[in-house]
Design a protein around this motif. Structure first.
Motif, PDB file in Angstrom:
ATOM      1  N   GLN A 176       0.812  -1.215   0.000  1.00 34.30           N
ATOM      2  CA  GLN A 176       0.000   0.000   0.000  1.00 34.30           C
ATOM      3  C   GLN A 176       0.846   1.266   0.000  1.00 34.30           C
ATOM      4  OE1 GLN A 176      -3.975  -0.149   1.422  1.00 34.30           O
ATOM      5  NE2 GLN A 176      -3.374  -1.586   3.035  1.00 34.30           N
ATOM      6  N   ARG A 194      -3.200   5.227  -1.369  1.00 30.17           N
ATOM      7  CA  ARG A 194      -1.977   4.496  -1.015  1.00 30.17           C
ATOM      8  C   ARG A 194      -1.730   3.389  -2.044  1.00 30.17           C
ATOM      9  NH1 ARG A 194      -1.839   2.696   5.097  1.00 30.17           N
ATOM     10  NH2 ARG A 194       0.142   1.875   4.335  1.00 30.17           N
ATOM     11  N   ASN A 195      -1.624   3.817  -3.268  1.00 27.03           N
ATOM     12  CA  ASN A 195      -1.483   2.862  -4.375  1.00 27.03           C
ATOM     13  C   ASN A 195      -0.726   3.547  -5.513  1.00 27.03           C
ATOM     14  OD1 ASN A 195      -2.668   0.106  -5.072  1.00 27.03           O
ATOM     15  ND2 ASN A 195      -3.158   1.251  -6.944  1.00 27.03           N
ATOM     16  N   LEU A 227      -7.785  -4.655   0.029  1.00 22.22           N
ATOM     17  CA  LEU A 227      -7.307  -4.032  -1.210  1.00 22.22           C
ATOM     18  C   LEU A 227      -8.437  -3.980  -2.238  1.00 22.22           C
ATOM     19  CD1 LEU A 227      -3.732  -5.609  -1.764  1.00 22.22           C
ATOM     20  CD2 LEU A 227      -4.275  -3.348  -0.858  1.00 22.22           C
TER      21      LEU A 227
END
Lengths: 216, 356
Positions: B96, B161-162, B227
């Protein structure tokens, strides 16, 4: 125009487009594409057009290899220095790195009075948007090429955003450069689609977009 | 700032600086070299980090490290270089970690060619790395759109966060166009990066760790589902597209990036001939803009996908279409950009006329 016209400048200043235009307008014997910096939009990409105007194209030793970026240069490029009946346009890669390539021809130049080393300036490029920066660029180009800059080309075109004022703005900055360095503005290029009311400094010449097609 | 004339690669580099990029790690490859070249001398003016790594693999792992410490990080490459980075990208998705990745696509497979291509569509949207993950990816059409997206991409990457990818074909990297780099762009509300492994958790004994390794299977499945939830949110919120003259269209061309630029001129020509053609232009490649297809009118009986690859995006069009409309495909590869005339002839053939 002199027998040998060498174009230099920052990348993206319009050198190659102007080189093609000059070769076509002057029906030059040869266009020498010495751009080993840029992978795309090189004058060699319009070889067929140039040949149809009787202009021979000298480029890499690997001809028609657009898929490579190997910095090879055809020995054909030195012919115009030897055969003084030839008229040629030289298109250098951008910046001082592209200009360095001229070093190899330095000792072959026997008639410097028939040679022009012209800097193409587009003042809409951040690296050449003031007289001060342009003077510095001229210095760098002279140092690495070992050739004296003999003239400036005003290419203030900004694609569809160009109007007469854009070109005049370029001219005003280049006049300051001319005053500081003594290097004259020898040509101004105006895209054929732009309406203007009068002529510009140096020779005013039409610019046709051969490399940057209109959908670009 | 007024509009300035910039080359695509330089413009993306400057946009990254404006987007708050703290560090760049990369390795040269044509046709994206002006990105690291520009950053190599401009990042230091802003007191930021520029490192030319020893390889693409090293570069993406440096990105992993700096992103893990909470920095805004950029890397750029071109197709085969991105292929080398896929392992690191999968690790970043698993851990992440936000980062922006610029991919200036060239011909493939393998070393292929330095000429422009869209042959990375599958690599960009499916990812070449392992595991259930996605990279939010954009396929912009103009330099202005590209720089706006590069600036926004840092926010989007931080928010989810990717990794976020900007995928342009080589032509957009190399072309010159006037751009404004100080225009208003949407800003996102971002929480502090309290997950970052920067030694500043503030609590003795509390450590942030950045890992993609999960030893218990239950735990990993939980992580996978978490996710998935994030990717579902992207699918819901992030689909971007533009629809051009589709309202009354009989045939709609689906195209992105440089091809969309060519198609715009095709629409003009064909409309003058009385052929009602429109353009559906995906801006996000992943998530694929399914919502746009729901908005197509009944009159649109056929979709024509045009790509600088041999039917990669067309698979997504087929999936979204679910058999509703007739489908056709036209693609060029190997670094060749389809000319307006070719595409116009293809449409004329499809609507039953003869090529002009």
């Amino acid at each position: 125009m002199k027998r040998i016209t060498i174009l230099t400048g920052h990348y993206g200043s319009g050198k190659s487009e102007i080189a093609v235009n000059l070769a076509v307008q002057e029906k030059s014997d040869m266009l020498v594409d010495l751009d080993i910096i840029n992978p795309y939009f090189r004058s060699r990409s319009v070889r067929a057009l140039l040949e149809s105007h009787g202009v021979e194209v000298a480029e890499s030793t690997l001809e028609n290899a657009a898929g490579s970026d190997l910095p090879f240069i055809s020995p054909k490029g030195s012919r115009p220095f030897v055969n003084r009946s030839m008229r040629a346009v030289y298109d250098l890669g951008g910046t001082k790195h592209g200009a360095k390539i001229m070093m190899q021809y330095r000792d072959m130049i026997k008639d410097p009075e028939n040679l022009d080393f012209l800097v193409v300036i587009n003042i809409n490029r951040m690296e050449t948007d003031s007289a001060e920066k342009i003077v510095r660029v001229i210095d760098e180009l002279q140092n690495t090429s070992q050739l004296r800059v003999t003239g400036l080309i005003n290419n203030a075109n900004m694609l569809e955003y160009t109007d007469e004022q854009t070109i005049r703005d370029g001219e005003a900055v280049l006049k300051e450069v001319e005053a500081q360095t003594g290097v004259p503005i020898v040509m101004t290029f105006v895209e054929t689609t732009v309406k203007t009311t009068g002529d510009f400094a140096g020779e005013t010449r039409p610019l046709t977009r051969y490399l940057a097609k209109h959908w670009l | 700032m007024a509009k300035v004339l910039m080359k695509g690669n330089e413009a993306m580099a400057l946009a990254a600086i404006k987007g708050g990029c703290d560090a760049f790690f990369g390795y040269p490859i044509t046709p994206q070299n002006e990105v690291p070249e520009y950053l190599s001398y401009h990042m230091k003016e802003y007191g930021r980090v520029f490192v030319q790594a020893e390889s693409e693999v090293a570069a993406i792992n440096m990105v992993y490290g700096a992103a893990g410490a909470g920095a805004r990080v950029l890397t750029s490459s071109s197709s085969p270089g991105i292929a080398l980075k896929q392992e690191g990208i999968s690790y970043m998705a698993g851990s992440q970690l936000p980062a922006v990745i610029i991919n200036v696509m060239r011909g493939g497979p393998g070393l292929g060619s330095i000429q422009p291509s869209q042959g990375d569509y599958n690599q960009v949207t499916r990812g070449g790395g392992n595991g259930d993950y996605h990279v939010l990816s954009f396929g912009p059409e103009t330099l202005q759109e590209t720089v706006d997206l590069v600036r926004q991409a840092f926010d989007i990457a931080d928010y989810y966060r990717n990794p976020v990818m900007i995928a342009v074909d080589g032509l957009i990297g190399q072309m010159m166009e006037p751009v404004d780099l100080d225009n208003e762009i949407p800003k996102m509300d971002l929480p502090p990066k309290d997950w970052a492994a920067n030694g500043k958790s503030g609590e003795r004994g509390k450590r942030n760790t950045i890992v993609s390794l999960h030893l218990d299977t239950q735990g990993l499945e939980g992580h996978n589902l978490a996710l998935k939830k994030k990717y579902d949110e992207m699918v819901e919120k992030e689909q971007r597209y533009e629809m051009i003259q589709t309202d009354d269209a009989d045939i709609v061309i689906v195209a992105y990036g440089t091809v969309a630029r060519v198609v715009r001129s095709v629409i003009e020509t064909l409309r003058e001939e009385g052929i009602k053609v429109g353009l559906l232009r995906p801006i996000t490649l992943w998530p694929f803009p399914e919502k746009a297809f729901e908005k197509l009118p009944e009159s649109a009986k056929m979709l024509l996908t045009v790509e600088m690859s041999l039917g990669q995006m067309h698979q997504d069009v087929r999936m979204v279409n679910e058999g509703k409309r007739k489908l056709a495909f036209y693609g060029r590869a190997g670094g060749i950009v389809p000319e307006a005339d070719e595409i116009a002839d293809e449409v004329r053939k499809l609507v039953g006329g003869s090529p002009a």
